[in-house]
Design an enzyme around this catalytic site. Structure first.
Site, PDB file in Angstrom:
ATOM      1  N   GLY A  86       0.809  -1.202   0.000  1.00 25.64           N
ATOM      2  CA  GLY A  86       0.000   0.000   0.000  1.00 25.64           C
ATOM      3  C   GLY A  86       0.848   1.259   0.000  1.00 25.64           C
ATOM      4  N   HIS A  89       3.490   4.596   2.855  1.00 25.24           N
ATOM      5  CA  HIS A  89       4.682   4.176   3.595  1.00 25.24           C
ATOM      6  C   HIS A  89       5.952   4.752   2.971  1.00 25.24           C
ATOM      7  CE1 HIS A  89       1.985   1.510   5.617  1.00 25.24           C
ATOM      8  NE2 HIS A  89       1.763   0.782   4.542  1.00 25.24           N
ATOM      9  N   ASP A 144      -1.407  -8.620   0.946  1.00 27.29           N
ATOM     10  CA  ASP A 144      -0.169  -8.700   0.163  1.00 27.29           C
ATOM     11  C   ASP A 144       0.161 -10.135  -0.199  1.00 27.29           C
ATOM     12  OD1 ASP A 144       1.695  -5.962   1.767  1.00 27.29           O
ATOM     13  OD2 ASP A 144       0.025  -5.971   0.355  1.00 27.29           O
ATOM     14  N   HIS A 251      -0.112   0.364   9.742  1.00 30.08           N
ATOM     15  CA  HIS A 251      -1.401   0.876   9.266  1.00 30.08           C
ATOM     16  C   HIS A 251      -2.260   1.348  10.432  1.00 30.08           C
ATOM     17  CE1 HIS A 251      -0.104  -2.506   6.627  1.00 30.08           C
ATOM     18  NE2 HIS A 251      -0.204  -1.549   5.725  1.00 30.08           N
ATOM     19  N   THR A 523     -13.065 -17.579   9.305  1.00 26.85           N
ATOM     20  CA  THR A 523     -13.011 -16.986   7.973  1.00 26.85           C
ATOM     21  C   THR A 523     -14.073 -17.656   7.106  1.00 26.85           C
ATOM     22  OG1 THR A 523     -11.463 -18.589   7.020  1.00 26.85           O
ATOM     23  CG2 THR A 523     -10.507 -16.719   8.224  1.00 26.85           C
ATOM     24  N   GLY A 588     -17.610 -13.054   5.665  1.00 27.17           N
ATOM     25  CA  GLY A 588     -17.173 -13.852   4.528  1.00 27.17           C
ATOM     26  C   GLY A 588     -17.810 -15.228   4.520  1.00 27.17           C
TER      27      GLY A 588
END
Length: 620
Positions: A86, A89, A144, A251, A523, A588
């Site tokens: 992202g 940074h 990522d 973050h 998840t 999800g």
């Protein structure tokens, strides 16, 4: 001419990031921190443009947020390095592109993983330039890992030799969750060492082996005095005046301890003591006599004076413990926008490691700034031609029912949009319903203009491309991985129920391999895996019993989704949230259960329609 080039370079084909922050209300706009940008929407692209124009050794790939070495011809026969993540940074990662470090850096939106398509474009560009292999250096964050993993798989299908190193050197948590230790500023040191090894002519396997070994003696810990703000949004978290937070992520993810701000010497002592505490599973083993490379990293808003004070305190503290400080780098290397804070990275270094660290690099942020003229320099590179999955298969006997299934799934996801958003607000960004709705609308648009191919595998490949491009985020990568892996198992000649079950099993395995989650981690897999296990019974079921197996699978998916209420999150962003705050089902998993039910209902409707037609024929 420059205006035309700017417009061309900024025509970014960027999938939605998957990170959606709530827009501030009208009365909150005045509270937004001031930022010296033109707009929140264009700041990432304009920052990349500024970096490339100011640095003589860099170029920008048209249509992608990819920064490249401008002398790609020098890569022939050597290993190329790709990293990214992202934006927000800076100078990571574009500032570390150059001879002796990265060959390419791929940027996402602010705090959002870059899209797989851009990562793949970077890999193929380096491969086409003659690189002997491509190493992906990835920070340990789910988005990522997924996006770089998907691009790696796609690149292998193009015949590229690709490997990946996951950097996970965070020393914050005594007992890291299933998601593992986060990747922080130690990633920059990995760029340097891997780049020097590649320049020496080491093979891909040799670079991976040596870097992996050095990472065992690397650790990072951060401390923050303030939050940061994504452009156009309110602060990422609240930190009362006079407080500091130890061990937070880049973050703004929660740390391990809050306390009152004290003097620099005491803060540094607390950081090093925490990093080297042998009772912690993520500690850095450091003993008297070890020599280390020290990186004192400004998280964004500390003054140069403060950074120098912290650097002094770090050197003194390490020397007091008998550690030899071999090298020190102090400055802004991996920031978190305007966060006031600092991170310390320690790397135990052999003489060979020091040699690699000292090797020359042209990367502007190391900082070896270019002296070449900006005016008149050709700095744009056309992207490589990527083979696309085109629909060239005619309709087949199953095309109508496949279309009905897709239409039913899309309408179901749109109906569940707000429900999924609501569930996600307790565990994430509150955008799960939005991302699923984006995918549903993209598929609906595709159905309006395309025929559904008779080859199921080709259909799955098309859907994988759609969700990768339009859905974005971790969900888009996961669904695209699932569909891509499943596509190779169903063809126009192999498309029976048992084959479909095998394809779903292959897709699920791909999600587990790259996502790092397992059933029980709270998840979508908690709904998907039980359903797929049930569907594997289709290989033994007679045709008349196949619908019963599907119904049982749908029931198991619903039960799996409901069971996530009581599970502790061990993967994804939810793993960083206190368990007592997660009392609703995982969004999800709920989405998966809804999709499978929609598939079943569409097939039941088709079965009833066929039965009615046969009954009419019999009456006539």
């Amino acid at each position: 001419m420059e205006v035309k080039q700017l417009k061309r370079a900024l025509s970014i084909n960027d999938a939605p990031s998957g990170r959606v922050t709530v827009d501030p209300s009208r009365h909150e706009v005045d509270k937004l921190p001031k930022k010296l940008i033109n707009s929140a929407d264009s700041c990432v692209d304009e920052a990349l443009w500024g970096l490339v124009r100011a640095s003589g050794g860099l170029s920008l790939m048209v249509g992608h947020r990819v920064v490249l070495r401008s002398n790609l011809d020098r890569l022939r026969g050597k290993v190329a390095l790709v990293s990214g993540g992202g934006s927000g940074h800076e100078p990571a990662h574009g500032g570390y592109v150059g001879a002796g470090m990265l060959s390419a850096a791929v940027a996402g939106g602010v705090f959002a993983s870059p899209p797989p398509a851009s990562i793949l474009a970077a890999i193929l560009c380096l491969h086409n330039a003659g690189a002997s292999g491509v190493l992906l250096i990835v920070k340990n964050y789910t988005g990522d890992r997924l996006n770089f993993g998907l691009a790696a798989e796609q690149a292998r299908n193009h015949g590229v030799s690709v490997d990946m190193v996951i950097v996970a050197e965070d020393c914050a948590f005594d007992c890291p969750s299933k998601a593992g230790r986060r990747g922080l500023c130690g990633t920059v040191l990995v760029h340097k060492l891997a780049g020097a090894l590649a320049e020496d002519g080491c093979s891909l396997d040799q670079v991976v082996s040596k870097v992996t070994e050095v990472l065992k003696g690397t650790g990072t810990l951060g401390v923050s005095l303030s939050p940061c703000c994504i452009p156009g949004c309110l602060p990422t978290f609240d930190l009362p005046p006079g407080d500091m937070e130890l061990g937070l992520g880049i973050h703004g993810e929660p740390g391990v301890k809050r306390s009152k701000v004290t003097c620099a010497d005491e803060v540094v002592k607390a950081m090093i003591d925490h990093m080297t505490n042998p009772d912690s599973q993520s500690h850095l083993p450091l003993k008297p006599g070890d020599q280390v490379i020290v990186c004192v990293n400004n998280l964004g808003a500390l003054s140069c004076l403060e950074m120098a004070v912290v650097t002094r305190a770090t050197i003194v503290r390490l020397e007091t413990q008998g550690v030899v400080v071999a090298r020190v780098m102090s400055g802004s290397f991996m920031t978190s926008l305007e966060m006031a804070g600092v991170s310390l990275t320690l790397m135990v270094a052999s003489q060979e490691t020091l040699r690699l660290f000292d090797a020359r690099t042209s990367a502007p942020a190391w900082p070896n700034l270019s002296g070449s003229s900006t005016s008149g320099r050709h700095f744009l590179t056309d992207p490589p031609a990527v083979r696309r999955q085109d629909v060239d298969s005619p309709e087949g006997p199953h095309s109508p029912i496949l279309r009905q299934v897709l239409e039913r799934v899309c309408s179901t996801l749109l109906d569940h949009q707000e429900e999924l958003n609501s569930l996600d607000r307790a565990a994430g960004d509150g955008d799960c319903g939005n991302t699923h709705a984006q995918a549903a609308r993209a598929i609906q648009e595709w159905l309006q203009s395309q025929v559904v191919p008779g080859c199921p595998g080709q259909l799955l490949s098309v859907l994988a491309g759609l969700v990768q491009e339009k859905m974005g985020g971790s969900s888009g990568a996961l669904y695209s991985l699932f569909l891509t892996a499943a596509a190779g198992h169903v063809t126009d000649k192999q498309g029976g129920a048992a084959v479909w079950a095998g394809a779903m099993h292959a897709g699920t395995q791909a999600m587990r391999r790259y996502g790092g989650a397992e059933p029980g981690d709270r998840t979508m897999l908690d709904a998907l895996c039980p359903a797929v296990d049930e569907l594997m019974n289709l290989s033994r079921a007679p045709p008349a019993g196949q619908m019963a197996v599907l119904q049982a699978a749908v029931q198991r998916a619903a039960e799996g989704a409901e069971s996530t209420r009581d599970l502790t999150a061990r993967a994804g962003r939810a793993s960083y949230i206190a368990a007592e705050r997660l009392t609703l089902p995982d969004p999800g998993a709920v989405a998966i259960a809804a999709i499978l039910r929609a598939v079943m209902e569409a097939l039941e409707g088709q079965q009833e329609s066929v039965g009615a037609d046969r009954h009419c024929d019999h009456d006539h």
